[in-house]
Design a protein around this motif. Sequence first.
Motif, mmCIF file in Angstrom:
data_model
loop_
_atom_site.group_PDB
_atom_site.id
_atom_site.type_symbol
_atom_site.label_atom_id
_atom_site.label_comp_id
_atom_site.label_asym_id
_atom_site.label_seq_id
_atom_site.Cartn_x
_atom_site.Cartn_y
_atom_site.Cartn_z
ATOM 1 N N CYS A 7 0.848 -1.208 0.000
ATOM 2 C CA CYS A 7 0.000 0.000 0.000
ATOM 3 C C CYS A 7 0.878 1.250 0.000
ATOM 4 C CB CYS A 7 -0.922 0.018 1.217
ATOM 5 S SG CYS A 7 -2.417 -0.990 1.032
ATOM 6 N N ALA A 10 1.970 1.737 -3.457
ATOM 7 C CA ALA A 10 0.859 2.223 -4.283
ATOM 8 C C ALA A 10 0.612 3.708 -4.034
ATOM 9 C CB ALA A 10 -0.404 1.413 -3.991
ATOM 10 N N ALA A 11 0.832 4.139 -2.800
ATOM 11 C CA ALA A 11 0.608 5.549 -2.446
ATOM 12 C C ALA A 11 1.791 6.431 -2.821
ATOM 13 C CB ALA A 11 0.326 5.651 -0.944
ATOM 14 N N GLU A 21 2.872 1.460 -14.485
ATOM 15 C CA GLU A 21 1.922 2.016 -13.519
ATOM 16 C C GLU A 21 0.746 2.614 -14.257
ATOM 17 O OE1 GLU A 21 3.538 5.040 -10.909
ATOM 18 O OE2 GLU A 21 1.795 4.895 -9.579
ATOM 19 N N GLU A 23 -3.723 3.835 -13.172
ATOM 20 C CA GLU A 23 -4.515 4.255 -12.016
ATOM 21 C C GLU A 23 -4.929 3.095 -11.103
ATOM 22 O OE1 GLU A 23 -7.313 3.376 -15.329
ATOM 23 O OE2 GLU A 23 -5.412 4.456 -15.155
ATOM 24 N N LYS A 24 -4.896 1.875 -11.637
ATOM 25 C CA LYS A 24 -5.370 0.718 -10.838
ATOM 26 C C LYS A 24 -4.273 -0.237 -10.400
ATOM 27 C CE LYS A 24 -10.094 0.703 -11.665
ATOM 28 N NZ LYS A 24 -11.178 0.280 -12.524
ATOM 29 N N LEU A 26 0.138 -1.432 -10.205
ATOM 30 C CA LEU A 26 1.551 -1.042 -10.169
ATOM 31 C C LEU A 26 2.375 -2.315 -10.373
ATOM 32 C CD1 LEU A 26 3.530 1.348 -9.435
ATOM 33 C CD2 LEU A 26 3.433 0.511 -7.083
ATOM 34 N N LYS A 44 -3.616 -1.349 -6.763
ATOM 35 C CA LYS A 44 -3.296 -0.244 -5.847
ATOM 36 C C LYS A 44 -4.181 -0.286 -4.601
ATOM 37 C CE LYS A 44 -0.950 2.977 -8.833
ATOM 38 N NZ LYS A 44 -0.907 4.294 -9.465
ATOM 39 N N ARG A 45 -5.379 -0.837 -4.773
ATOM 40 C CA ARG A 45 -6.298 -1.008 -3.641
ATOM 41 C C ARG A 45 -5.860 -2.217 -2.822
ATOM 42 N NH1 ARG A 45 -11.358 -3.838 -3.309
ATOM 43 N NH2 ARG A 45 -11.601 -4.263 -5.512
ATOM 44 N N HIS A 46 -5.946 -2.120 -1.494
ATOM 45 C CA HIS A 46 -5.539 -3.237 -0.640
ATOM 46 C C HIS A 46 -6.521 -4.390 -0.743
ATOM 47 C CE1 HIS A 46 -3.315 -5.165 2.629
ATOM 48 N NE2 HIS A 46 -4.497 -5.607 3.034
ATOM 49 N N HIS A 98 -0.633 -9.971 -4.942
ATOM 50 C CA HIS A 98 0.350 -9.669 -5.982
ATOM 51 C C HIS A 98 0.492 -10.854 -6.911
ATOM 52 C CE1 HIS A 98 2.277 -11.123 -2.294
ATOM 53 N NE2 HIS A 98 3.116 -11.800 -3.069
#
Length: 112
Positions: A7, A10-11, A21, A23-24, A26, A44-46, A98
């Motif tokens: 996370c 991703a941040a 990379e 928007e969704k 990485l 990118k979302r957990h 992942h």
Amino acid sequence: MPDCIFCKMAAGDIKPDIVYEDEKVLAFHDIEPQAPVHVLLIPKRHIVNLNDLDDAELAGHLLQTAARVAAQLGVAESGYRTLMNSNRDGGQSVYHLHVHLLAGRRLAWPPG
Ligand code: 5GP
Ligand code: ZN
């Protein structure tokens, strides 16, 4: 998730060696590569692991991105392996979903 290393990547708080990379998702090089090419692709979302993957579009996007990265890194034709480890017996050590992308050498089967 505040204590989740992926996370933080991703941040943008931790900067891995990024290969792709959007928007969704990485994609970045694994810190302890098990093959000449070893890339991790994360949403990118957990999401903890495959047990919690509730978004078919995101799942498809992750896999299509893996194929795109394989092509980008020049291993699409020679071949590669994509896999996800889930929970203890699957060998999961980072609890943020992942996809491993492994390539660049002949990979053994079955896995250990
Ligand atoms: P798992 O064992 O959960 O399937 O895979 C976790 C992967 O994350 C391992 O291959 C490990 O080397 C990789 N990894 C763990 N911490 C880091 C890190 O801080 N940076 C990068 N790039 N990879 C990491
Ligand atoms: Zn996370």
